[in-house]
Structure formats: C-alpha cells, structure tokens
Design a protein around this motif. Structure first.
Motif, PDB file in Angstrom:
ATOM      1  N   ALA A  44       0.837  -1.202   0.000  1.00 49.97           N
ATOM      2  CA  ALA A  44       0.000   0.000   0.000  1.00 49.97           C
ATOM      3  C   ALA A  44       0.871   1.251   0.000  1.00 49.97           C
ATOM      4  O   ALA A  44       0.565   2.226  -0.695  1.00 49.97           O
ATOM      5  N   HIS A  45       1.959   1.215   0.751  1.00 48.66           N
ATOM      6  CA  HIS A  45       2.889   2.351   0.766  1.00 48.66           C
ATOM      7  C   HIS A  45       3.506   2.554  -0.623  1.00 48.66           C
ATOM      8  O   HIS A  45       3.590   3.686  -1.118  1.00 48.66           O
ATOM      9  N   ALA A  46       3.924   1.462  -1.250  1.00 45.27           N
ATOM     10  CA  ALA A  46       4.505   1.555  -2.601  1.00 45.27           C
ATOM     11  C   ALA A  46       3.478   2.084  -3.596  1.00 45.27           C
ATOM     12  O   ALA A  46       3.803   2.889  -4.477  1.00 45.27           O
ATOM     13  N   LEU A  47       2.220   1.647  -3.471  1.00 46.91           N
ATOM     14  CA  LEU A  47       1.162   2.131  -4.352  1.00 46.91           C
ATOM     15  C   LEU A  47       0.931   3.623  -4.119  1.00 46.91           C
ATOM     16  O   LEU A  47       0.841   4.401  -5.070  1.00 46.91           O
ATOM     17  N   ASN A  48       0.858   4.029  -2.861  1.00 46.82           N
ATOM     18  CA  ASN A  48       0.674   5.451  -2.558  1.00 46.82           C
ATOM     19  C   ASN A  48       1.817   6.286  -3.117  1.00 46.82           C
ATOM     20  O   ASN A  48       1.592   7.382  -3.642  1.00 46.82           O
ATOM     21  N   THR A  49       3.042   5.781  -3.007  1.00 44.16           N
ATOM     22  CA  THR A  49       4.197   6.507  -3.535  1.00 44.16           C
ATOM     23  C   THR A  49       4.084   6.662  -5.046  1.00 44.16           C
ATOM     24  O   THR A  49       4.298   7.755  -5.587  1.00 44.16           O
ATOM     25  N   ALA A  50       3.741   5.587  -5.735  1.00 47.72           N
ATOM     26  CA  ALA A  50       3.616   5.634  -7.196  1.00 47.72           C
ATOM     27  C   ALA A  50       2.482   6.567  -7.622  1.00 47.72           C
ATOM     28  O   ALA A  50       2.635   7.358  -8.559  1.00 47.72           O
ATOM     29  N   ILE A  51       1.350   6.498  -6.924  1.00 49.70           N
ATOM     30  CA  ILE A  51       0.233   7.393  -7.248  1.00 49.70           C
ATOM     31  C   ILE A  51       0.611   8.832  -6.900  1.00 49.70           C
ATOM     32  O   ILE A  51       0.267   9.767  -7.625  1.00 49.70           O
ATOM     33  N   GLY A  52       1.337   8.993  -5.796  1.00 51.03           N
ATOM     34  CA  GLY A  52       1.784  10.333  -5.398  1.00 51.03           C
ATOM     35  C   GLY A  52       2.649  10.986  -6.461  1.00 51.03           C
ATOM     36  O   GLY A  52       2.545  12.200  -6.704  1.00 51.03           O
ATOM     37  N   GLU A  53       3.489  10.204  -7.123  1.00 51.48           N
ATOM     38  CA  GLU A  53       4.312  10.739  -8.211  1.00 51.48           C
ATOM     39  C   GLU A  53       3.441  11.182  -9.384  1.00 51.48           C
ATOM     40  O   GLU A  53       3.665  12.243  -9.970  1.00 51.48           O
ATOM     41  N   ILE A  77      -1.360  13.374  -1.402  1.00 49.14           N
ATOM     42  CA  ILE A  77      -1.661  11.952  -1.617  1.00 49.14           C
ATOM     43  C   ILE A  77      -2.594  11.397  -0.536  1.00 49.14           C
ATOM     44  O   ILE A  77      -3.467  10.585  -0.831  1.00 49.14           O
ATOM     45  N   ASP A  78      -2.442  11.866   0.704  1.00 44.74           N
ATOM     46  CA  ASP A  78      -3.334  11.382   1.764  1.00 44.74           C
ATOM     47  C   ASP A  78      -4.774  11.805   1.497  1.00 44.74           C
ATOM     48  O   ASP A  78      -5.704  11.005   1.676  1.00 44.74           O
ATOM     49  N   ASP A  79      -4.966  13.062   1.063  1.00 49.87           N
ATOM     50  CA  ASP A  79      -6.314  13.519   0.699  1.00 49.87           C
ATOM     51  C   ASP A  79      -6.885  12.664  -0.428  1.00 49.87           C
ATOM     52  O   ASP A  79      -8.025  12.202  -0.361  1.00 49.87           O
ATOM     53  N   LEU A  80      -6.073  12.459  -1.456  1.00 51.02           N
ATOM     54  CA  LEU A  80      -6.521  11.689  -2.618  1.00 51.02           C
ATOM     55  C   LEU A  80      -6.917  10.271  -2.214  1.00 51.02           C
ATOM     56  O   LEU A  80      -7.980   9.785  -2.616  1.00 51.02           O
ATOM     57  N   MET A  81      -6.092   9.608  -1.421  1.00 54.72           N
ATOM     58  CA  MET A  81      -6.393   8.222  -1.048  1.00 54.72           C
ATOM     59  C   MET A  81      -7.632   8.141  -0.158  1.00 54.72           C
ATOM     60  O   MET A  81      -8.409   7.201  -0.273  1.00 54.72           O
ATOM     61  N   ARG A  82      -7.862   9.129   0.708  1.00 55.85           N
ATOM     62  CA  ARG A  82      -9.088   9.136   1.518  1.00 55.85           C
ATOM     63  C   ARG A  82     -10.315   9.260   0.607  1.00 55.85           C
ATOM     64  O   ARG A  82     -11.315   8.557   0.807  1.00 55.85           O
TER      65      ARG A  82
END
Length: 187
Positions: free
Chosen positions: A123-132, A149-154
């Motif tokens: 999940a961390h790796a996915l968040n990092t990739a989406i964050g980029e 990224i935290d806003d987006l994932m929520r």
C-alpha cells in the motif's frame, strides 16, 4: 534454511502453477468474495487441491497473495505512466483503471480500503507511485494543487466503499467517480 537464506526459486512448472492458482483465485475472489472454497479455486486453475495448499497453506494466505499481486500490478502500471508526455492524462487514466478494476475486482477495492500489516508495504509503494503521478499532474496544471496523496487516497477509499455496495449499478458507479474526478481538476 536459516532466516538469512533466500528461498530457492520455483521451477518453471511450479511457477506456472502458482501463477495459474493466483489468477484463478483473483477471478474467484472477484466473483464470490473470500467465501469461495479452495477446491473451486483449484478447479478453476486446473490443478489439484494439493497444488493450491503447497503454495498457499490457507485461504487467507491465498487471498493476501492475490491482493498483493493485484496491487503490485497497479504499482507497475503507475510507474509505467510516471514518465508519460501528458501527466494529467496519465493521472486520470491511472485512476480510471483503478476504478474499473476495483469495481470488477472486489479484492482491489478491499485492499485500497484495508489497513492491515500484510498490506502496509504494498500500500505504501502504491501510494508513492500514485503520489508521483499526482505531483506531475499538479505541476502540469491538470489537477488542483491544494490536495496531497493522503487527501486523494481518503477520497478514493471513501468513494470505493460507497460505490461498490451491492445496490450500486455500473452507471451509478461511473457517475460517482466522474464527479470525484471532476472535483480533482483545478477550479
């Protein structure tokens, strides 16, 4: 084998069987959720139940592996899009694929919405990739700059939960995510 030794790589036929079991499990979990019997997964994979148990000692281990595999595929897709010529299109294309797969595949929707120890690393790796993807899309002006990224994932997690209940039609789900995507664009 000690804790420091790497597990031996699987033989080619064992690797193919493991991949077939994972693919069958992903399809079965998407269709029926975690309640699907392991014997049904073995039947769909065209292998014996012993082959399933050799690779995955419990249904929970198989479910975890299926989710992690799906998330890793999404990570690879996000990384492939990270250098796209049009960062805004790449960002929204990725979100669209995530929504489409999450709508069809319950395991991906569950993985995005779960905070369990076995899913934290992927999940961390996915968040990092989406964050980029998010950062590049923001820098290009395609996505509003006041979210992280935290806003987006929520937002994505909440929308997945709301849009993937049993009473939601495909059209309703699509409209829901279209509204969310429109809200991500600059004002």
């Amino acid at each position: 084998m000690t804790d420091r030794e790497e597990p031996r790589p699987l033989r080619a036929d064992a690797r193919r069987n493991r991949d077939r079991v994972l693919a069958a499990a992903q399809a079965a979990f998407a269709d029926e959720g975690i309640a699907v019997p392991l014997d049904e997964i073995a039947r769909r994979a065209g292998v014996g139940a012993g082959t399933v148990y050799r690779h995955f000692p419990t249904k929970e281990a198989l479910f975890e592996a299926a989710i992690v595999d799906r998330v890793e595929r999404m990570i690879t897709h996000a990384r492939d899009l990270a250098t796209a010529a049009d960062p805004g299109k790449a960002f929204f294309d990725f979100l669209d694929r995530m929504v489409t797969e999450g709508s069809i595949k319950r395991d991906l929707a569950e993985a995005v919405g779960v905070d369990a120890p076995e899913y934290r690393k992927p999940a961390h790796a996915l968040n990092t990739a989406i964050g980029e993807l998010l950062t590049r899309a923001q820098q290009s002006g395609a996505v509003r700059g006041d979210i992280d990224i935290d806003d987006l994932m929520r937002v994505i997690k909440g929308t997945f939960l709301a849009a993937n209940n049993t009473n939601t039609t495909t059209d309703q789900r699509r409209r829901t995510f279209t509204i969310v995507f429109d809200g991500l664009r600059p004002r």
